[in-house]
Scaffold this motif. Structure first.
Motif, mmCIF file in Angstrom:
data_model
loop_
_atom_site.group_PDB
_atom_site.id
_atom_site.type_symbol
_atom_site.label_atom_id
_atom_site.label_comp_id
_atom_site.label_asym_id
_atom_site.label_seq_id
_atom_site.Cartn_x
_atom_site.Cartn_y
_atom_site.Cartn_z
ATOM 1 N N ALA A 124 43.326 -90.042 61.502
ATOM 2 C CA ALA A 124 44.370 -89.282 62.196
ATOM 3 C C ALA A 124 45.148 -90.154 63.175
ATOM 4 O O ALA A 124 46.368 -90.004 63.335
ATOM 5 C CB ALA A 124 43.745 -88.093 62.923
ATOM 6 N N ALA A 125 44.435 -91.078 63.800
ATOM 7 C CA ALA A 125 45.082 -91.915 64.816
ATOM 8 C C ALA A 125 46.065 -92.908 64.209
ATOM 9 O O ALA A 125 46.935 -93.433 64.905
ATOM 10 C CB ALA A 125 44.022 -92.656 65.621
ATOM 11 N N LEU A 126 45.924 -93.157 62.906
ATOM 12 C CA LEU A 126 46.790 -94.158 62.270
ATOM 13 C C LEU A 126 47.687 -93.551 61.192
ATOM 14 O O LEU A 126 48.125 -94.235 60.277
ATOM 15 C CB LEU A 126 45.938 -95.280 61.661
ATOM 16 N N LYS A 127 47.938 -92.276 61.340
ATOM 17 C CA LYS A 127 48.770 -91.606 60.330
ATOM 18 C C LYS A 127 50.167 -92.197 60.249
ATOM 19 O O LYS A 127 50.830 -92.110 59.207
ATOM 20 C CB LYS A 127 48.852 -90.107 60.626
ATOM 21 N N SER A 128 50.601 -92.802 61.348
ATOM 22 C CA SER A 128 51.944 -93.385 61.340
ATOM 23 C C SER A 128 52.029 -94.610 60.427
ATOM 24 O O SER A 128 53.121 -95.066 60.092
ATOM 25 C CB SER A 128 52.350 -93.768 62.765
ATOM 26 N N ASP A 129 50.869 -95.129 60.025
ATOM 27 C CA ASP A 129 50.860 -96.269 59.099
ATOM 28 C C ASP A 129 50.953 -95.823 57.643
ATOM 29 O O ASP A 129 51.122 -96.654 56.751
ATOM 30 C CB ASP A 129 49.565 -97.077 59.263
ATOM 31 N N ILE A 130 50.827 -94.521 57.424
ATOM 32 C CA ILE A 130 50.770 -94.004 56.056
ATOM 33 C C ILE A 130 52.123 -93.489 55.594
ATOM 34 O O ILE A 130 52.772 -92.715 56.294
ATOM 35 C CB ILE A 130 49.736 -92.858 55.963
ATOM 36 N N LEU A 131 52.523 -93.927 54.424
ATOM 37 C CA LEU A 131 53.743 -93.395 53.825
ATOM 38 C C LEU A 131 53.435 -92.096 53.099
ATOM 39 O O LEU A 131 54.144 -91.103 53.242
ATOM 40 C CB LEU A 131 54.348 -94.411 52.853
ATOM 41 N N THR A 132 52.373 -92.137 52.308
ATOM 42 C CA THR A 132 51.936 -90.945 51.595
ATOM 43 C C THR A 132 50.525 -91.196 51.091
ATOM 44 O O THR A 132 50.063 -92.342 51.044
ATOM 45 C CB THR A 132 52.879 -90.631 50.412
ATOM 46 N N HIS A 133 49.833 -90.114 50.729
ATOM 47 C CA HIS A 133 48.500 -90.305 50.170
ATOM 48 C C HIS A 133 48.097 -89.087 49.360
ATOM 49 O O HIS A 133 48.626 -87.994 49.544
ATOM 50 C CB HIS A 133 47.478 -90.553 51.288
ATOM 51 N N THR A 134 47.135 -89.322 48.463
ATOM 52 C CA THR A 134 46.566 -88.207 47.708
ATOM 53 C C THR A 134 45.376 -87.681 48.494
ATOM 54 O O THR A 134 44.958 -88.267 49.479
ATOM 55 C CB THR A 134 46.067 -88.658 46.319
#
Ligand code: ZN
Length: 174
Positions: A124-134
């Protein structure tokens, strides 16, 4: 003595009946049949990754994705399906597909994901690093996501603990 030698100019109108009979000499041009050179120029395989915005990805019990390089057309919708083709239980061998923003520290991200079991290993703390995910998939399960990316290169990993070392690849949008 005018011997009028009447020179009978025998105007021989020679009717040159030139036999202009159209001798249709069927010159079969088969003898000059040029072999149709269908130049099967082999495409130099510089990279075996084909550009496609529809991706069928699998994850297995050997902690492997079936695709390690994805090439897509930038700006167009990408449809990606991740299917877990393994047999081991989800708790031991779950798989997901997490596409990271360029510049993300993969190791740092993966370590944080490892301790994020309650959120299926999505930190949750690094969600800004994620573009998208399954979602995290168990044996026989699959998940399909749609996304669009601008031109660039992106890393993707499976964030199940210990998997990112082998379950990783690059998505190239051009
Ligand atoms: Zn995995």
């Amino acid at each position: 003595m005018e011997r009028l030698i009447i020179v009978l100019a025998l105007v021989l109108t020679v009717y040159l009946t030139s036999c202009t009979g159209n001798k249709k000499k069927d010159k079969s041009q088969s003898d000059t049949a040029t072999t149709s050179t269908q130049a099967e120029s082999p495409v130099p395989s510089t990279d075996n990754a084909v550009v496609s915005n529809t991706i069928e990805m699998t994850g297995d019990d050997q902690m492997k994705f079936n695709i390690n390089v994805i090439k897509v057309k930038a700006g167009d919708k990408v449809t990606l399906t991740l299917k877990n083709i393994g047999a081991m239980p989800k708790e031991a061998m779950g798989h997901n597909f997490v596409l990271l923003k360029p510049g993300t520290d993969i190791e740092k991200f993966a370590l944080q994901a490892m301790v994020s079991k309650e959120t299926d290993y999505i930190p949750a703390a690094l969600k800004s690093d994620i573009l998208t995910h399954t979602k995290l998939t168990g044996p026989g399960e699959s998940d399909t996501i749609e996304f669009t990316v601008p031109k660039g290169e992106y890393d993707y990993i499976c964030t199940f603990p210990g998997h990112y070392a082998t379950m990783k690849g690059k998505l190239i949008a051009g």
